[in-house]
Design a protein around this motif. Structure first.
Motif, PDB file in Angstrom:
ATOM      1  N   THR A   1       0.832  -1.205   0.000  1.00  0.00           N
ATOM      2  CA  THR A   1       0.000   0.000   0.000  1.00  0.00           C
ATOM      3  C   THR A   1       0.870   1.260   0.000  1.00  0.00           C
ATOM      4  N   LYS A   2       0.231   2.385  -0.307  1.00  0.00           N
ATOM      5  CA  LYS A   2       0.854   3.709  -0.232  1.00  0.00           C
ATOM      6  C   LYS A   2       2.107   3.825  -1.098  1.00  0.00           C
ATOM      7  N   THR A   3       2.072   3.207  -2.283  1.00  0.00           N
ATOM      8  CA  THR A   3       3.249   3.248  -3.159  1.00  0.00           C
ATOM      9  C   THR A   3       3.501   4.639  -3.726  1.00  0.00           C
ATOM     10  N   ASP A   4       2.506   5.521  -3.633  1.00  0.00           N
ATOM     11  CA  ASP A   4       2.705   6.896  -4.099  1.00  0.00           C
ATOM     12  C   ASP A   4       3.590   7.705  -3.151  1.00  0.00           C
TER      13      ASP A   4
ATOM     14  N   SER B   1      -1.847   1.981  -4.761  1.00  0.00           N
ATOM     15  CA  SER B   1      -1.992   3.286  -4.122  1.00  0.00           C
ATOM     16  C   SER B   1      -3.470   3.642  -4.164  1.00  0.00           C
TER      17      SER B   1
END
Length: 210
Positions: A157-160, A192
């Motif tokens: 998650t939260k790859t941005d 994301s």
């Protein structure tokens, strides 16, 4: 890594996710579980890994799963009915340091018994914060899933929030780690919720389990 799904398969999954989904019930005790009449998937992860945000993004709804900055907000197994074809289960977050120890133990016991005894549970999607990778608490859940012989797949998650080289490094380290676990699926999904990236692949994985 070669793409697992074609554009046509992803488009078909995207269309299927336009079907209705609705909250069913919250389960604090196993006696409250709904009948195992359809396939079921579950989402697990550390507190604040972005689990509720991901579920909301998948179904293009803002308030389907409740989001909170407070660790341990999800304290029960929350069931959602996906078009009467599948149950989606939002599992309690783990690694919640601020929750009372007695309550943490209670959640853990319910979770263990659920994982070991749910015959229609097809897969657990284990969410890992891409900024931090697999932590000790994640290892414990992975070991639990191995013992329960429940198939699970890592979703970053939260790859941005990280750079492409950092993501590549996290992917590589995660791949090495899951190779040591019998019940882990080899494919890692990078997502994301904010940028909507990777959601089509995750939807396609879910639809393949319908």
């Amino acid at each position: 890594m070669a793409e697992k799904f074609t554009e046509q398969q992803i488009a078909a999954a995207e269309a299927q996710f336009n079907c209705p989904i609705a909250f069913m019930l919250s389960v604090a005790q196993l006696s409250q579980l709904p009948d195992a009449v359809v396939n079921e998937i579950a989402f697990a992860g550390r507190s604040n890994v972005g689990k509720s945000s991901l579920i909301n993004a998948l179904f293009n709804q803002k308030k389907l799963a409740k989001t909170s900055s407070t660790p341990g907000r999800t304290q029960q197994l929350n069931f959602f009915n996906f078009d009467h074809k599948m149950y989606i289960v939002d599992l309690p977050g783990y690694g919640y340091a601020k929750a009372p120890e007695k309550l943490v133990h209670q959640w853990q016991e319910v979770l263990k018994k659920y994982l070991r005894g749910r015959p229609n549970l097809r897969r657990v999607f284990l969410l890992i914060d891409s900024r931090h990778g697999i932590k000790k608490e994640d290892q414990e859940i992975m070991d639990m899933l191995d013992v329960a012989a429940v198939s699970y797949q890592i979703v970053l998650t939260k790859t941005d929030k990280i750079s492409s080289p950092q993501l590549a490094e996290t992917m590589q380290k995660t791949s090495v780690e899951i190779s040591k676990h019998a019940a882990a699926m080899p494919d890692i999904i990078a997502t994301s919720s904010e940028k909507k990236s990777g959601l089509g692949v995750l939807k396609t994985e879910i639809c393949a389990l319908l």
